[in-house]
Design a protein around this motif. Structure first.
Motif, PDB file in Angstrom:
ATOM      1  N   HIS A  12       0.658  -1.009  -0.180  1.00  0.00           N
ATOM      2  CA  HIS A  12      -0.069   0.050  -0.394  1.00  0.00           C
ATOM      3  C   HIS A  12       0.903   0.943   0.266  1.00  0.00           C
ATOM      4  CE1 HIS A  12      -4.430  -1.449   0.272  1.00  0.00           C
ATOM      5  NE2 HIS A  12      -3.448  -2.208   1.154  1.00  0.00           N
ATOM      6  N   ASP A  24      -0.462  -0.426  -5.636  1.00  0.00           N
ATOM      7  CA  ASP A  24      -1.438   0.513  -5.550  1.00  0.00           C
ATOM      8  C   ASP A  24      -2.891  -0.115  -5.792  1.00  0.00           C
ATOM      9  OD1 ASP A  24      -1.928   3.353  -4.880  1.00  0.00           O
ATOM     10  OD2 ASP A  24      -0.915   4.005  -6.466  1.00  0.00           O
ATOM     11  N   PRO A  25      -3.877  -0.739  -5.278  1.00  0.00           N
ATOM     12  CA  PRO A  25      -4.152  -2.316  -5.774  1.00  0.00           C
ATOM     13  C   PRO A  25      -5.761  -1.519  -6.726  1.00  0.00           C
ATOM     14  CG  PRO A  25      -4.806  -0.995  -3.626  1.00  0.00           C
ATOM     15  CD  PRO A  25      -4.675  -0.277  -3.866  1.00  0.00           C
ATOM     16  N   ARG A  69      -9.547  -0.786  -3.310  1.00  0.00           N
ATOM     17  CA  ARG A  69      -9.198  -1.088  -1.730  1.00  0.00           C
ATOM     18  C   ARG A  69     -10.179  -0.424  -0.624  1.00  0.00           C
ATOM     19  NH1 ARG A  69      -5.555   4.360  -0.238  1.00  0.00           N
ATOM     20  NH2 ARG A  69      -6.994   6.260   0.235  1.00  0.00           N
ATOM     21  N   TRP A  70     -10.477  -1.303   0.612  1.00  0.00           N
ATOM     22  CA  TRP A  70     -11.531  -1.133   1.476  1.00  0.00           C
ATOM     23  C   TRP A  70     -10.999   0.015   2.526  1.00  0.00           C
ATOM     24  CZ3 TRP A  70     -14.654  -5.216   1.840  1.00  0.00           C
ATOM     25  CH2 TRP A  70     -14.359  -6.606   1.152  1.00  0.00           C
ATOM     26  N   ARG A 109      -9.233   2.279  -7.254  1.00  0.00           N
ATOM     27  CA  ARG A 109      -8.083   2.801  -6.820  1.00  0.00           C
ATOM     28  C   ARG A 109      -7.739   2.939  -8.763  1.00  0.00           C
ATOM     29  NH1 ARG A 109      -7.123   6.497  -3.331  1.00  0.00           N
ATOM     30  NH2 ARG A 109      -4.681   5.812  -3.431  1.00  0.00           N
ATOM     31  N   THR A 129      -9.041  -6.194  -4.091  1.00  0.00           N
ATOM     32  CA  THR A 129      -8.119  -5.861  -3.228  1.00  0.00           C
ATOM     33  C   THR A 129      -6.682  -6.028  -2.971  1.00  0.00           C
ATOM     34  OG1 THR A 129      -8.315  -6.596  -1.224  1.00  0.00           O
ATOM     35  CG2 THR A 129     -10.389  -5.239  -2.704  1.00  0.00           C
ATOM     36  N   TYR A 130      -6.785  -7.470  -3.530  1.00  0.00           N
ATOM     37  CA  TYR A 130      -5.185  -8.056  -3.309  1.00  0.00           C
ATOM     38  C   TYR A 130      -4.368  -7.697  -4.514  1.00  0.00           C
ATOM     39  CZ  TYR A 130      -6.053  -8.139   1.743  1.00  0.00           C
ATOM     40  OH  TYR A 130      -6.022  -8.821   3.267  1.00  0.00           O
ATOM     41  N   TYR A 157      -3.021   3.565   5.039  1.00  0.00           N
ATOM     42  CA  TYR A 157      -2.532   4.250   4.199  1.00  0.00           C
ATOM     43  C   TYR A 157      -1.819   5.031   4.036  1.00  0.00           C
ATOM     44  CZ  TYR A 157      -6.598   1.140   2.969  1.00  0.00           C
ATOM     45  OH  TYR A 157      -7.616  -0.212   2.356  1.00  0.00           O
TER      46      TYR A 157
END
Length: 523
Positions: free
Chosen positions: A57, A61-62, A65-66, A75, A156-157, A515
């Motif tokens: 992070h 960048d994903p 993201r959550w 993102r 997100t990963y 973040y």
């Protein structure tokens, strides 16, 4: 030296000076971080760990993201559409460049997903993905093998890597894209992401230096940090002392014993977050025949006083657990609670023919989880009451992971945060029968195997009726509870602390990946 020349010099592989923690004059642009664990590698696909995901992070960048309330935030993917049951189309952000200067496009997402499917640590997560195709430069379509309700969770990963930068041969003729577990690969030493910070210096276990990426795409981010000095400080007291003395500006993993001390200190703020990371132990059935008997596994579980550990060692800074899933997860089963019963544990050992016990080796990290070494010692003492003599060894995380990966001890400690914020991920990594081809069971240290549970969780993962899916996962938790496929202790709460001018509250979260690109240091 201009910025890009400095970057090119830094990614060739650098050494750095030792770390000094004397108080410095902090500016609104420099953040000195004291984390409990090191960034084990710069290859974001090599090690599925909290340290690497935190780093991801920072320098990458994903796709999405959550948020703090577990919603999806765009993102590198700006929009997504479920075309049908097995196809999702994502629109990618335009005008993004990698640290190398290369342009980010759909080909980088395709390359990254294909590499993830080859990663020993990640391929089990991405097994539902059959293929990914670049429709055009800024559109990708992901095809799943069957209906899969968690595709955005997976996104997100996905931290897109610079495919051009990581493709080709090294000076020694090696493959730049090669993933080497705990090894010395090109990707483990060199970085080109799209994230807010570039790596300018790194000495493993000592320090990592970052500088703000001048061409970072997110110009609306409120973050004003231009430089980060990340120092791993494994020892709890040293980490807290570094913050209170002004040696660092921000620390993680505030130990329970120091919560009141930090609350009462002048000039620092404490942030407490209910966590979702399960802490527990795995019994190695491949090495210890006794652990193949469910009665012995049940005895081990019953001999451990989870509530006592939370009360005395964690000072209430955790929640006792009898299952993988914390409250709020789809598979959380309220009927499954800790069941400490020493007398029954002793009876089960006798019934299984092990009244006189046996000896085992146990390993645990001493700088990854809150009070990890102390917890391991407490568990070792508790097992002695059912005549299991434990030879405990604790070690720094950088030494622990290679030993854990080879499964050369009888009992091992592990903490796990669900990568998809979903129950199934716990099972797929920690208790599924080991399958090297698919990658499931990658962190099943004990070689535990229950095909009936695996089949139920697998079926749940293709069930799009979320209420029905939850019922299936709760049943799987109940089955694992009875079979004791994992020794659960507690869900670890999260504690962060920072100098009062470092506004960490908006950037920390229950997933434990701050973040830092959005962090504001007030002047």
């Amino acid at each position: 030296m201009n910025f890009k020349k400095k970057l090119l010099a830094s990614i060739i592989g650098t050494a750095m000076a030792g770390v000094a923690l004397a108080p410095l004059a902090a500016s609104a642009e420099t953040l000195r971080v004291g984390y409990a664990a090191d960034v084990e590698t710069l290859d974001v696909h090599e090690q599925l760990s909290g340290g690497v995901l935190r780093f991801s992070h920072m320098s990458f960048d994903p796709l999405v993201r959550w948020t703090k309330d577990f919603q999806f935030e765009p993102r590198l993917a700006t929009a997504w559409e479920q075309v049908d049951d097995t196809h999702m189309r994502l629109t990618l952000r335009e005008g993004v460049t990698f640290h190398s200067g290369n342009e980010f496009t759909a080909k980088d997402v395709v390359w990254t997903l294909e590499r993830l499917k080859e990663s020993p640590d990640y391929r089990a997560i991405f097994e539902p993905i059959e293929s990914v195709e670049a429709i055009d430069d800024y559109t990708v379509e992901i095809t799943t093998t069957e209906p899969y309700p968690l595709l955005l969770n997976l996104a997100t990963y996905v931290f897109p890597m610079d495919s051009e930068f990581y493709t080709g041969e090294t000076e020694n003729g090696g493959d730049k894209a090669e993933i080497v577990k705990a090894g010395n690969s090109f990707a483990s030493r060199n970085v080109s992401g799209t994230g807010p910070f570039i790596v300018t210096d790194r000495r493993q276990g000592v320090r990592v230096d970052f500088e703000r990426f001048e061409d970072y795409w997110d110009t609306e981010s409120p973050g004003n940090v231009s430089r980060i000095i990340l120092t791993p400080i494994a020892e709890n007291a040293s980490r807290v002392a570094a913050l209170l003395s002004g040696g660092v500006d921000f620390i993680d993993a505030v130990p329970p014993n120091d919560l009141d001390r930090i609350r009462e200190a002048d000039g620092v703020d404490l942030i407490e977050i209910a966590g979702t990371r399960i802490i527990g132990f795995q019994l190695n059935e491949a090495r210890v025949e006794a652990f193949q008997d469910p009665r012995v596994r049940q005895a081990v579980d019953l001999a451990i006083n989870q509530e006592g550990i939370v009360d005395r060692l964690m000072r209430g800074f955790a929640t006792p657990a009898g299952q993988f899933s914390p409250a709020g997860y789809s598979g959380h089963n309220p009927d499954l609670v800790p069941r400490y019963d020493l007398e029954r544990a002793q009876e089960l050992m006798a019934e299984a023919g092990y009244e006189d016990g046996f000896s085992v080796d146990m390993i645990a990290p001493n700088n990854r989880y809150v009070n990890d070494a102390q917890i391991a010692q407490a568990v070792a003492n508790m097992l002695s009451r059912i005549n299991i003599d434990v030879n405990l060894r604790t070690m720094p995380l950088a030494q622990y992971w290679p030993e854990y990966d080879t499964r050369q001890s009888d009992i091992a400690m592990l903490g796990w945060h669900s990568d998809t914020e979903d129950t199934a991920n716990f099972f797929q990594y920690l208790s599924f029968c080991i399958d090297e081809e698919s990658g499931v069971g990658q962190y099943n240290y004990g070689d535990y195997c229950n095909e009936e549970i695996d089949a139920l969780v697998t079926a749940a993962d293709s069930e799009t009726d979320l209420e029905k899916r939850g019922e299936m996962l709760r049943e799987a938790e109940a089955m694992l509870y009875e079979d004791v496929g994992f020794i659960t202790l507690h869900w670890q709460n999260l504690g962060y602390a920072a100098r009062e001018n470092v506004n960490i509250d908006p950037v920390v979260n229950a997933i434990d990946f701050p973040y830092l690109g959005d962090l504001v240091i007030e002047r």
